[in-house]
Design a protein around this motif. Sequence first.
Motif, PDB file in Angstrom:
ATOM      1  N   LEU A 787       0.834  -1.199   0.000  1.00 56.82           N
ATOM      2  CA  LEU A 787       0.000   0.000   0.000  1.00 56.82           C
ATOM      3  C   LEU A 787       0.874   1.257   0.000  1.00 56.82           C
ATOM      4  N   TYR A 788       1.901   1.222   0.852  1.00 63.49           N
ATOM      5  CA  TYR A 788       2.822   2.350   0.912  1.00 63.49           C
ATOM      6  C   TYR A 788       3.444   2.584  -0.461  1.00 63.49           C
ATOM      7  N   GLY A 789       3.869   1.492  -1.081  1.00 64.04           N
ATOM      8  CA  GLY A 789       4.521   1.589  -2.382  1.00 64.04           C
ATOM      9  C   GLY A 789       3.631   2.269  -3.408  1.00 64.04           C
ATOM     10  N   LEU A 790       2.373   1.867  -3.432  1.00 63.98           N
ATOM     11  CA  LEU A 790       1.461   2.413  -4.441  1.00 63.98           C
ATOM     12  C   LEU A 790       1.193   3.896  -4.187  1.00 63.98           C
ATOM     13  N   VAL A 791       0.925   4.235  -2.905  1.00 66.12           N
ATOM     14  CA  VAL A 791       0.625   5.642  -2.587  1.00 66.12           C
ATOM     15  C   VAL A 791       1.839   6.513  -2.901  1.00 66.12           C
ATOM     16  N   ALA A 792       3.017   6.043  -2.496  1.00 68.98           N
ATOM     17  CA  ALA A 792       4.232   6.817  -2.742  1.00 68.98           C
ATOM     18  C   ALA A 792       4.448   6.992  -4.243  1.00 68.98           C
ATOM     19  N   TYR A 793       4.195   5.910  -4.991  1.00 68.18           N
ATOM     20  CA  TYR A 793       4.386   5.959  -6.438  1.00 68.18           C
ATOM     21  C   TYR A 793       3.459   6.992  -7.058  1.00 68.18           C
ATOM     22  N   SER A 794       2.185   6.952  -6.639  1.00 62.10           N
ATOM     23  CA  SER A 794       1.255   7.867  -7.297  1.00 62.10           C
ATOM     24  C   SER A 794       1.550   9.307  -6.892  1.00 62.10           C
ATOM     25  N   PRO A 864     -10.160  -4.594  11.398  1.00 58.60           N
ATOM     26  CA  PRO A 864     -10.287  -3.414  10.527  1.00 58.60           C
ATOM     27  C   PRO A 864      -9.632  -2.174  11.128  1.00 58.60           C
ATOM     28  N   VAL A 865      -9.785  -1.987  12.452  1.00 54.55           N
ATOM     29  CA  VAL A 865      -9.168  -0.831  13.109  1.00 54.55           C
ATOM     30  C   VAL A 865      -7.653  -0.882  12.920  1.00 54.55           C
ATOM     31  N   LEU A 866      -7.112  -2.066  13.120  1.00 52.87           N
ATOM     32  CA  LEU A 866      -5.678  -2.284  12.945  1.00 52.87           C
ATOM     33  C   LEU A 866      -5.251  -1.918  11.524  1.00 52.87           C
ATOM     34  N   LEU A 867      -6.033  -2.400  10.557  1.00 56.53           N
ATOM     35  CA  LEU A 867      -5.702  -2.155   9.149  1.00 56.53           C
ATOM     36  C   LEU A 867      -5.752  -0.661   8.825  1.00 56.53           C
ATOM     37  N   VAL A 868      -6.810  -0.001   9.306  1.00 50.99           N
ATOM     38  CA  VAL A 868      -6.946   1.433   9.031  1.00 50.99           C
ATOM     39  C   VAL A 868      -5.789   2.202   9.670  1.00 50.99           C
ATOM     40  N   GLY A 869      -5.453   1.830  10.910  1.00 47.52           N
ATOM     41  CA  GLY A 869      -4.347   2.490  11.609  1.00 47.52           C
ATOM     42  C   GLY A 869      -3.057   2.383  10.823  1.00 47.52           C
ATOM     43  N   PHE A 870      -2.755   1.163  10.384  1.00 47.69           N
ATOM     44  CA  PHE A 870      -1.505   0.970   9.642  1.00 47.69           C
ATOM     45  C   PHE A 870      -1.541   1.672   8.291  1.00 47.69           C
ATOM     46  N   THR A 871      -2.735   1.702   7.681  1.00 46.60           N
ATOM     47  CA  THR A 871      -2.868   2.386   6.397  1.00 46.60           C
ATOM     48  C   THR A 871      -2.541   3.877   6.565  1.00 46.60           C
ATOM     49  N   LEU A 872      -3.082   4.475   7.636  1.00 46.05           N
ATOM     50  CA  LEU A 872      -2.824   5.898   7.877  1.00 46.05           C
ATOM     51  C   LEU A 872      -1.336   6.133   8.039  1.00 46.05           C
ATOM     52  N   MET A 873      -0.689   5.220   8.809  1.00 37.47           N
ATOM     53  CA  MET A 873       0.748   5.372   9.031  1.00 37.47           C
ATOM     54  C   MET A 873       1.507   5.271   7.709  1.00 37.47           C
ATOM     55  N   ALA A 874       1.101   4.286   6.889  1.00 39.54           N
ATOM     56  CA  ALA A 874       1.823   4.056   5.631  1.00 39.54           C
ATOM     57  C   ALA A 874       1.578   5.197   4.637  1.00 39.54           C
TER      58      ALA A 874
END
Lengths: 894, 110
Positions: A787-794, A864-874
């Motif tokens: 996810l980080y890779g894609l966001v950073a790329y875009s 889901p909370v865990l996933l959202v948290g990590f997504t925000l961080m990434a």
Amino acid sequence: MRWLAWLTGGVVNRFRRSRLDRETRDELAFHLSSRVRDLMAGGMTEGAAERQARIELGGVERCVERVRDARGFPLAEEFMQDLRHGCRLLAKNPGFTAVSVLSLGLGIGTNSAVFSLADALLLRPLAVRAPGEILSISTTDNGRSFGARMSYLNYRDLRDLAGLFTGVIAHHISAFSVAQSATAPAQMKLGLVVSEDFFSVLGVPMAVGRGFIPEEGRVPGRDAVVVLSHDLWKTSTSGDASVIGSQVRINGIVFTVVGVAGPAFTGMDAFIRPALYVPMAMDTRLSPSRRAVIDDRGANSLAVHGRLKRGVSRAAASAEMSTIWHGLSQQYPDANQALTITVHSGLEERVLESPPVAVLVAVLLALVSIVLVIACANVTNLLLGRARARSRECAVRLALGVSQSRLLRQLLTESLVLAVLGCAAGLLFAYGGILFLQRFRIATDLPLVIATQLDARVLGFSVVAAALSAVLCGVVPAWQSLKTSVVLSLKSGEPAATRRSRTAGRSVLVVAQVALSMTLLVAAGILVDGFRKALLLDPGFRTTHLLRISTDTSLAGYSPEDTHRFYRQLIERTQEVPGVASATLTSGVPLEGWSWAQPVIPEGYRFANGERSEAMFSAAVDQHYFSTMKMTLTRGRSFTSGDDVESPRVAIVNEAFATRYWPGQNPIGKQFRIDATGTPWMEIVGTTATGKYMFIGEAPRPFFYLPVDQVDRSDLTLLVETASADASPMVAPVRDVIHGLNANLPVYDAVPFATFYEQRAMGLPLTITQMVAAMGLLGLTLAIIGLYGLVAYSVSRRTKEIGLRMAIGAGSRDVLAMVLGQGLTLAFVGIACGGVASLGIARLLSAGMTGLGRPSLFTYAVVPVLLVGFTLMASYVPARRAARVDPLVALRDE
Amino acid sequence: MAQLLPGTLDLLILKAVSLSPAHGYGILQRIAQISGGALAIEQGALYPALARLERQRLLDAEWGTSDNNRAARFYRLTPAGKRRLREETDGWRALVEAMTAALAATSEEV
């Protein structure tokens, strides 16, 4: 198999090359001579004509070279070129390479480690010649008793009648008292009692000496010969060839060592490793009580295996066995009519023996393959990110006349290099994982082993996993590069349509990753939660202030009367030892993993399937058992010293047993009996709470207890309640009590109960819990990296757009929100998809592993909370970068 | 003698072989003969071209005996070669017509 032709084609071409060159030279020689003839016909002298012809051709060697080039590069050389090119590219992008190799390494490594566990638990075939030809032959009574068994007399008849098998062998496991000499202390060892053709039919490689010969099966009790296991040979004896001909005392009888089994052969069971093998002709001499079993056609005590003749199908073998069995049933209806015969492969046999293990293995393998898919998606994503740069390069090469298939091969070679590196890294991780799994041990003197190891099978599995991931993560990006490069060869810029579809493709990948990791986490959560509940749950008995110690009087040749007297004295003397609060005898310790299964006929109960009885687990215990083990009696009374051979037969059952047969009724006073000829009815005098019996995570199961004085059991365990919480100081005094009664009696499994409980009850569930949790976290990490890779790329692709937005008034806060929003959208879609998949997984899990209980809502909420948290961080890191974009720099930068 | 345009060598070879199977030297002679000696082929370029066509499976080769009883390598067209010859011939005709028309254009036609 085209890829194989592709690989070998290169090698073959290399050998063909000299032949082809010679052919070219022959062809050119013909050309020159023809030309010379024509030139001479035109009036030239021979010398001048030859010179002229050579000049026209431009030199023979140069021509040979040009022909060789025109024939095309041999594939091997092409492959080496691609390999070098791929390695160079990877070295130029260390960040990309590191993340890819790490992703693949973790994915492959966890798969290999879990595979090695699955192999140890279930999959590994017998270490014998052509294990696929070995089938297990068993008679079943539709669940009235456990295990694949057959009576000795039936086995003899089957063996003589079977025509489609090169041999039919039988064995049973037994405990023996083993001593090096008459004066040395005896030790309890497990041994296999085997038919004399056991080693020859199986084709067990011998380390030294030989297996048994037909002569050693002829006369019962005559040939006292023994084959040692490799372990016993290395640990207890000289460990060299001089062991052949040496003597060992087994149950007081002097045996001569004739051979040592090879190191790979550890018996017929995945977990239990026998220390020695004795011929079946010695069976009754070693254990006189076996006489009755051997002579009884209805007493199923042997495991039977046959080796199929070459080319015979299993169906044919199965049909032959059914025919033979039909005859045997008519001949001996009393013993055989109720039984059916079945033929199973080795794997089927192991699955049938322990369905929970098979389910566990299937669940673990399924979960861990999800990790590999997530890892591959990561690499695919990274490769797709580079596809733009690559498609330029591809366009140039296509324009230069390189064929598309050649380019595709080159691109795939690159992912192959990645996979090979990933495989190497994976083996390192797997090694670590296997070391972790090997930590797991059971506190018992019996040779119980879960043999996880990094062997050729695990290696092979890793290579296959790596090859699979090379294809999995290489094909799509390679195809992308090629597709766009065709367009690119005409235009300099990237067409808008492909750009959008490419980011869309990558988004789908990331969404899939998030969804898969969500599924993985939910599954891990359910398992961890289930095991945690089971571990925290009161097992229903005492686990501290307790000592266990076992012995078996039959190993010293006691009669049943002697045995009863011995154990009565043992209890009395143990209770006199200072520091002992109470002591009790039992035939089985809870959570040992096996138990005494007996077929029961409950009074007045009608089985649904028309059966007469049903196998139930049980234990023989004395009157102190329930108080010493702190087990609650819910109704009725405990056993008393009055419940002996003389008095009416009684039993105590657990609540699950009572509700199974007499739901809603008072079970006290009800009767049941064991399904065997001439057994008396037993009256239920008490009930206990339903506890844990086989393993800690099990669903509630029926169980019953019989008074130890009303059954004949020579192998009993003494459970001693100690005054101190730590029972270990009491081991020695209690052992001395046994040896005070008989110095030659082997004593085994003398450990504080707490130690045993920790390893047996907590060990495996804890190991599996940690493993599953690790898989979940790994999946999460990999997905977040993707996810980080894609966001950073875009963000990097949209720098200009962001600059423009800021130039027309967007604040850095808006940009931050925009990028975070992109990450969150991916995560939410992933969570939604994963949520649906998780429900399916949860249903599968609770169907397969009934002991887990109902999955708690907590897991569904936390993941889901865990996933959202990590997504925000990434997403935060690239979002910050985007927010700091200087519009002036961004817009100028073209 | 006219120089060959790039790419036409293959077409000429296919044409020459299509008449009847021939060895390398025979192909050279035949091309000279059918073009009335107008097209010159660099002898050193012939054999790499034959190897290339063979690799593309447009030509098959096998050893046989020549007129003067020597071992020679004979080439023949494969079905794929026949197809390719047809396609290339059509393509060539179209090109020639287009080029001819283009070169014949006068200022009034523009």
